[in-house]
Design an enzyme around this catalytic site. Structure first.
Site, short mmCIF file in Angstrom:
data_model
loop_
_atom_site.label_atom_id
_atom_site.label_comp_id
_atom_site.label_asym_id
_atom_site.label_seq_id
_atom_site.Cartn_x
_atom_site.Cartn_y
_atom_site.Cartn_z
N LYS A 187 7.15 -1.23 0.10
CA LYS A 187 7.75 -1.32 1.43
C LYS A 187 8.47 -2.66 1.53
O LYS A 187 8.45 -3.36 2.54
CB LYS A 187 6.68 -1.19 2.53
CG LYS A 187 7.25 -0.96 3.93
CD LYS A 187 8.09 0.29 4.05
CE LYS A 187 8.65 0.44 5.48
NZ LYS A 187 9.64 1.53 5.57
N ASP A 244 -4.41 4.17 0.14
CA ASP A 244 -5.49 4.77 0.93
C ASP A 244 -4.95 5.96 1.72
O ASP A 244 -5.54 7.05 1.76
CB ASP A 244 -6.08 3.72 1.86
CG ASP A 244 -7.40 4.14 2.48
OD1 ASP A 244 -7.95 5.18 2.07
OD2 ASP A 244 -7.88 3.44 3.38
#
Length: 367
Positions: A187, A244
């Site tokens: 990101k 996750d």
């Protein structure tokens, strides 16, 4: 005979049920194999334990775990304890305290299991999650609590050493796969410091692995790719938080969280690694005998592989796939089987694989 000390931490909710089922299967596998055995010690660290004592792990508990060969972990989470208290009280102190920095989460549609995707044959991935720093480093705090100008900060921490070692681990694992392809999840368009470091180190490490093809994808875009072009992915490496989330999506696309395994590895083997199913404590079905034990059995396969018991791991995985192919499925997969029924079915397949009977197995265990 090879002996392995196993710390069993069932934890909360369905963790107690699936770890019991997992230990039953592991005991059977070791008895049928005859070359190794497990000595399991149950540690009662749970939310109930916390409510009674005021802590999840007693003083010296993490150091005590260093004496085991592996840790078999169920789940942590209780409606009576805030989630951040339970997570930071049990699972994270173990993973960070034993430097289990490589979290490995395979995702595959097992035989007989339905996927929400039309082209589910493309779902055959391994998600590598950096497990020790990043967004879950624990850096931050709260000030001016109770005032209108209260502040809460959560600082993601990326170190060159931490980033390099997880990327190298991911490249090494990708090398063992047929496609030898690794996707960097990032990101860095928005997170211009830590995530840019993440990208730059990946590019540096890639130079040492010319046999592994790579590509790069923003974390938001990779979710679309997982759904629309699952066949374009193989191994993915992502930060603690990103992986996750992505691994839960991967589990859902594979059919259910109830079949998803995890290994928290210390690759250098300086400390024991921890093996846990993804699904959590599942308050809604806890105590009803409805939990899907497949994630725990697949997790046990990963543990056997880590310990070097590859033949036993292969037979256990084959037994799991035989059971799902036969339609012995729990409710999360659209079936009606109970935890005990799935466990019994896997045990029956294992006995058949080893050419054993239940009576012979009982005699072997007794001796």
């Amino acid at each position: 005979m090879r002996e392995y000390r196993l710390a069993a931490i069932p934890g909360d909710g369905i963790g107690t049920e699936v770890i019991a089922a997992g230990l039953e299967v592991l005991d059977l596998v070791s008895a049928l194999d005859g070359g190794f055995r497990f000595e399991a010690e149950h540690l009662p660290w749970s939310s109930e334990y916390y409510l009674k004592h005021g802590y999840y792990i007693p003083a010296g508990g993490v150091d005590y775990l260093k004496g085991f060969d592996a840790i078999f972990f169920g789940a942590v989470g209780s409606q009576q304890v805030p989630d951040h208290v339970s997570l930071w009280g049990l699972r994270l102190p173990i993973a960070q305290g034993l430097d289990q920095y490589a979290n490995v989460r395979p995702a595959r549609v097992l035989p007989g299991v339905g996927s929400p995707l039309k082209r589910s044959e493309g779902v055959d991935w391994v998600i590598i999650r950096e497990n020790s720093e990043g967004e879950y480093a624990g850096n931050g705090g709260r000030t001016h609590q109770g005032f209108p100008h209260e502040v809460g900060t959560e600082t993601a921490v990326f170190t060159r050493a931490g980033v390099e070692r997880i990327h190298r681990f991911a490249f090494e694992l990708a090398r063992t796969r047929e496609r030898k392809h690794l996707t960097l999840v990032t990101k860095s368009n928005a997170q211009r410091y830590g995530m840019v470091l993440w990208d730059e180190v990946f590019a540096e490490v890639a130079g040492d692995y010319p046999d592994v093809t790579t590509d790069r994808e923003l974390v938001d875009a990779v979710t679309t790719r997982m759904v629309a072009k699952p066949q374009s992915l193989d191994v993915l490496v992502a930060t603690n938080l990103h992986a996750d989330i992505l691994s839960d999506l991967a589990a859902a696309l594979s059919g259910s969280l109830g079949i998803a395994p995890t290994a928290n590895l210390n690759p250098e083997r300086q400390f024991p690694s921890m093996f846990e199913p993804i699904h959590g404590s599942a308050f809604d079905i806890a105590g009803k005998g409805l939990a899907n034990p497949v994630a725990t059995f697949w997790t046990a396969v990963m543990m056997l592989e880590h310990l070097g018991e590859d033949a036993a791991a292969t037979r256990l995985m084959a037994a799991i796939e035989s059971v799902t192919a036969a339609g012995v499925l729990t409710g999360d997969l659209g079936g009606t089987a109970t935890t005990a029924e799935v466990t019994q079915a896997v045990c029956e397949r294992l006995r058949a694989a080893y050419g054993a009977t239940e009576e012979a197995d009982a005699q072997r265990s007794a001796s």
